[in-house]
Scaffold this active site. Structure first.
Site, PDB file in Angstrom:
ATOM      1  N   SER A   1       0.832  -1.195   0.000  1.00  0.00           N
ATOM      2  CA  SER A   1       0.000   0.000   0.000  1.00  0.00           C
ATOM      3  C   SER A   1       0.874   1.255   0.000  1.00  0.00           C
ATOM      4  O   SER A   1       0.609   2.209  -0.745  1.00  0.00           O
ATOM      5  CB  SER A   1      -0.899  -0.037   1.233  1.00  0.00           C
ATOM      6  OG  SER A   1      -1.500   1.205   1.435  1.00  0.00           O
TER       7      SER A   1
ATOM      8  N   HIS B   1      -2.871   6.652   3.304  1.00  0.00           N
ATOM      9  CA  HIS B   1      -3.071   5.212   3.543  1.00  0.00           C
ATOM     10  C   HIS B   1      -4.372   4.957   4.308  1.00  0.00           C
ATOM     11  O   HIS B   1      -5.123   4.037   3.989  1.00  0.00           O
ATOM     12  CB  HIS B   1      -1.881   4.670   4.335  1.00  0.00           C
ATOM     13  CG  HIS B   1      -2.038   3.255   4.798  1.00  0.00           C
ATOM     14  ND1 HIS B   1      -1.776   2.173   3.984  1.00  0.00           N
ATOM     15  CD2 HIS B   1      -2.438   2.741   5.983  1.00  0.00           C
ATOM     16  CE1 HIS B   1      -2.005   1.054   4.661  1.00  0.00           C
ATOM     17  NE2 HIS B   1      -2.402   1.372   5.872  1.00  0.00           N
TER      18      HIS B   1
ATOM     19  N   ARG C   1       0.833   8.344   5.533  1.00  0.00           N
ATOM     20  CA  ARG C   1      -0.017   7.562   6.436  1.00  0.00           C
ATOM     21  C   ARG C   1      -1.468   8.049   6.412  1.00  0.00           C
ATOM     22  O   ARG C   1      -2.399   7.255   6.533  1.00  0.00           O
ATOM     23  CB  ARG C   1       0.556   7.606   7.859  1.00  0.00           C
ATOM     24  CG  ARG C   1      -0.134   6.628   8.762  1.00  0.00           C
ATOM     25  CD  ARG C   1       0.798   6.107   9.834  1.00  0.00           C
ATOM     26  NE  ARG C   1       0.092   5.150  10.662  1.00  0.00           N
ATOM     27  CZ  ARG C   1       0.658   4.197  11.362  1.00  0.00           C
ATOM     28  NH1 ARG C   1       1.967   4.057  11.337  1.00  0.00           N
ATOM     29  NH2 ARG C   1      -0.054   3.373  12.083  1.00  0.00           N
TER      30      ARG C   1
END
Lengths: 209, 209
Positions: A17, A45, A42
Site C-alpha cells: 500500500s 493510507h 499515512r
C-alpha cells in the site's frame, strides 16, 4: 510492528500500500522532510484518498515540537473517543473527556459543545501535551482561546475537524497562529486523519529518538 | 439527540450541515428510500466528502435486515475498536475482538490477520447480529467464508474497509453475495463511514420502530 500490522499478511499489505501511495503523491510531498512525508503518506493510507496530500499543511515546527512532547511521555488529549481508540502504541496517557460528568455540566452551564467544554476541563487539570481534534471545530476554537489566555499547556495541535459548517474556518484560523499545528484545508478531515498523524509521529519517535 | 449532538450549538451545526449535504448529493440519492438516504447523508456528513454519495451501494434488503437485528438488540461486531467507540447510542452489545488473547493466538497459528482471526473467534461464541468492517478487507473475506459454511450468524454486513490493496475487491465480492450489505465502491472507506451507517440505522430504529 509497521502501521498497525502485527502479522506477516498485514505487514505485506501495508508495504504494498505504501508503494502505491508514494507513487500517487510524490509531486505533492516535494519539499517535505521524511518525517513530514511519512505523516502525509499515512493519512493517504488511512483514507485511500490521495487528495489529502494536497490538503495537509503543517507548520515548520510541528513535527519537532510534537516529537519533543511524545518523547517526554506527555499526554495526548483527543476530542472524541474514536481518536483515542485509534492510538494503540503510545506509552503515555491518552485522555478524552467528552463523556466526563464535569464536562457535561460545563457544556450545559455555558451553552457550549461538550468538545469545547472538555478543553476548559483539561485546562483545570495538570494536562500538558498534544491536542488531537478529529471531529469538533469548537474544540479547536476553545483550545486557541485558552492558549491565548495562557491557561493551557498545549505543545502542538493536530487540527483536522471535519464538516461543512465551521471546520474549514477553524482550521484556517489555527494555521495562522504560532501554535505548532497540522491541518487539512477545507471541510475534509476526520478521526482517521488525526489518528494517522499521531501514529506516524509515535512511529518516528520510536525509530529516531 | 440528533447525529451525536447533545447541546443546542451542536444541534444547530448538525442541522445546517444536513441542509448543505442534501443539496450537494440530491441527484445521487434519487431512487433511495428515506432510511437509505439518511445513511448516505450521514456518511457524507462524517467525511465532508460528497463523492461518497456516488460510492455507497447497498442491497435492497440491507436496511430492513439490519433494523430487525438492531430491534432484537443483537450484537454489533466491529473489526477495530475505532468503529466500536463511534457507536454511542446502542443498548445492545458492541464487540471487538482484535485485542483478544485467543484471537492473537488464532492469527499466529493460522498466519492470518487478527481481523480475520476475530471472525473465526466470533463464530465460536454465541454471536448473532451485524458485522461492521471499517478497516480490514481480510475481515470481510473471513466473514463471507464462515457464512458460506453456515458457521456464523451474521444478519447484515457494513463492509467499508479502506485501502489500495484488497479493499475494493473484497467489497465487490461481498456485494455479489446474497448477504444483506452496504459497501463503498473502490479503495475509499474507513471507520467514520462504518460508524455513520450504524448510527443512522440506530437513529432510524429509535424513530420508527
Amino acid at each position: 510492528m509497521f502501521m498497525g500490522a502485527s502479522t506477516k499478511q498485514g505487514y505485506d499489505i501495508a508495504i504494498k500500500s505504501r508503494e502505491i501511495i508514494r507513487d500517487l503523491i510524490k509531486d505533492d510531498v516535494k519539499g517535505l522532510n521524511p518525517y513530514e512525508t511519512d505523516i502525509v503518506e499515512r493519512i493517504v493510507h488511512s483514507t485511500a484518498d490521495p487528495e489529502y496530500a494536497k490538503l495537509v499543511s503543517m507548520s515548520s515546527d510541528f513535527v519537532e515540537e510534537s516529537l519533543k512532547s511524545l518523547k517526554n511521555n506527555e499526554t495526548i488529549l483527543t476530542d472524541i473517543n474514536m481518536v483515542k481508540s485509534g492510538i494503540t502504541q503510545y506509552d503515555g496517557e491518552i485522555d478524552c473527556y467528552i463523556k466526563n460528568e464535569e464536562v457535561i455540566k460545563i457544556a450545559k452551564e455555558n451553552k457550549i459543545t461538550r468538545a469545547a467544554a472538555a478543553l476548559i476541563y483539561a485546562s483545570q487539570t495538570d494536562f500538558e501535551g498534544i491536542l488531537a481534534v478529529g471531529n469538533a471545530p469548537t474544540a479547536l476554537y476553545a483550545a486557541m482561546d485558552l492558549i491565548k489566555k495562557n491557561e493551557i499547556k498545549i505543545k502542538s495541535i493536530v487540527g483536522v475537524p471535519v464538516g461543512f459548517v465551521g471546520a474549514a474556518d477553524s482550521k484556517e484560523e489555527l494555521h495562522k497562529t504560532n501554535i505548532p499545528n497540522i491541518i487539512t484545508k477545507g471541510p475534509k478531515g476526520g478521526t482517521p486523519i488525526a489518528v494517522a498523524c499521531i501514529n506516524s509521529l509515535i512511529q518516528t519517535m520510536n525509530k529516531v529518538l
